[in-house]
Enzyme design. Structure first.
Site, PDB file in Angstrom:
ATOM      1  N   PRO A  17     -53.232  88.334 -10.934  1.00 21.80           N
ATOM      2  CG  PRO A  17     -55.235  89.474 -10.585  1.00 21.80           C
ATOM      3  CD  PRO A  17     -53.774  89.674 -10.737  1.00 21.80           C
ATOM      4  CD  GLU A  43     -58.125  99.545 -12.313  1.00 22.15           C
ATOM      5  OE1 GLU A  43     -58.632  98.488 -12.702  1.00 22.15           O
ATOM      6  OE2 GLU A  43     -58.309 100.023 -11.183  1.00 22.15           O
ATOM      7  NE  ARG A  57     -41.344  76.799   3.782  1.00 22.85           N
ATOM      8  CZ  ARG A  57     -41.234  76.484   5.070  1.00 22.85           C
ATOM      9  NH1 ARG A  57     -40.861  77.403   5.939  1.00 22.85           N
ATOM     10  NH2 ARG A  57     -41.497  75.276   5.495  1.00 22.85           N
ATOM     11  CG  ASP A  78     -43.354  72.031   4.974  1.00 21.55           C
ATOM     12  OD1 ASP A  78     -43.252  71.737   3.774  1.00 21.55           O
ATOM     13  OD2 ASP A  78     -42.913  73.091   5.456  1.00 21.55           O
TER      14      ASP A  78
HETATM   15  N1  ADE Z   1     -52.047  91.082  -7.691  1.00 21.62           N
HETATM   16  C1  ADE Z   1     -53.360  91.232  -7.422  1.00 21.62           C
HETATM   17  N2  ADE Z   1     -53.925  90.058  -7.158  1.00 21.62           N
HETATM   18  C2  ADE Z   1     -52.946  89.114  -7.279  1.00 21.62           C
HETATM   19  C3  ADE Z   1     -52.911  87.695  -7.138  1.00 21.62           C
HETATM   20  N3  ADE Z   1     -53.996  86.992  -6.833  1.00 21.62           N
HETATM   21  N4  ADE Z   1     -51.743  87.074  -7.342  1.00 21.62           N
HETATM   22  C4  ADE Z   1     -50.648  87.778  -7.681  1.00 21.62           C
HETATM   23  N5  ADE Z   1     -50.623  89.097  -7.827  1.00 21.62           N
HETATM   24  C5  ADE Z   1     -51.757  89.778  -7.632  1.00 21.62           C
END
Ligand code: ADE
Length: 223
Positions: A88, A115, A153, A167
């Site tokens: 994330p 984690e 793709r 698209d």
């Molecule tokens: N692992 C946990 N959350 C994630 C996300 N939002 N994007 C990529 N990998 C992740």
């Protein structure tokens, strides 16, 4: 394009390997997906690859050594591959990033669990961190599958009809609306222009609809 995936759950990838667009790309030898069970790189009989975090706190951390050994093996087979860690904290995956990645010959995808991975892996072994959005999912595998799908793709020949590439986002706008038979259902009719047979008018209508939809649903894209 070759994808190497480092994961604790290689079986999950059968979801994209066995069916649909990716499966067809594999059959046509335009793509290959190789999964690596990280536990095969563990140095203990319990096949552990994680340990408690220094400094305390909840959860476990994926250790450097098994990941580093796995990446080393992948790079022996595929020198120059780009190592991406799904997280994330990464750069947001967009159409433009997918297009850029589709020009590479090979990508290795590191899927975190628990984690996450020891920070030294990110500093030393990872070329790029990629996020699929501002939310947390329980592991990198689903994110890796999303990345593989959207990058694949963009590889010429993977989609049956190259028009399907036109698209949403391919021109920075949302896609125009689509209709199929019947011409009318429950008093809802197909827009008459689509039945007119006049291709120039149809194209003009579609362009206008594409802009209208973007204005209605994703104004931010028009900036
Ligand atoms: N692992 C946990 N959350 C994630 C996300 N939002 N994007 C990529 N990998 C992740």
């Amino acid at each position: 394009m070759r994808f190497d995936v480092i994961t604790l759950f290689p079986e999950m990838f059968s979801a994209i390997k066995d069916e649909g667009v990716i499966a067809r790309g594999i059959k046509k030898s335009l793509l290959s997906i190789h999964t690596w069970q990280l536990r095969d790189f563990s140095d203990n009989k319990h096949r552990n690859i994680d340990d408690k975090p220094y400094g305390g706190g909840a959860g476990m951390v994926m250790q450097v050594k098994p990941i580093r050994d796995c990446i080393r093996k992948i790079k022996q087979d595929t020198p120059g591959t780009m190592v991406i860690y799904l997280s994330p904290q990464g750069e947001k995956l967009t159409h433009d990033l997918a297009k850029e990645l589709s020009e590479l010959d090979s990508i290795a995808l590191l899927c975190g669990r628990y984690e996450g991975v020891d920070e030294r892996v990110i500093e030393h072994d990872v070329d790029k961190e990629v996020s699929i959005g501002d939310y947390v999912i329980s592991g990198g595998e689903l994110a890796a599958m999303v990345l593989i799908d959207t990058v694949s793709r963009q590889i010429p020949g993977v989609l049956g009809n190259q028009d399907s590439l036109n698209d949403s986002f391919s021109n920075g706008l949302l896609d125009y609306p689509h209709y199929s038979r019947p011409e009318e259902i429950d008093s809802q009719a197909v827009p008459a222009v689509l039945l007119s047979g006049h291709q120039a008018n149809i194209n003009a209508w579609r362009s206008k609809q594409s802009i209208k939809k973007t204005e209605e649903k994703r104004k931010d894209l028009l900036k």
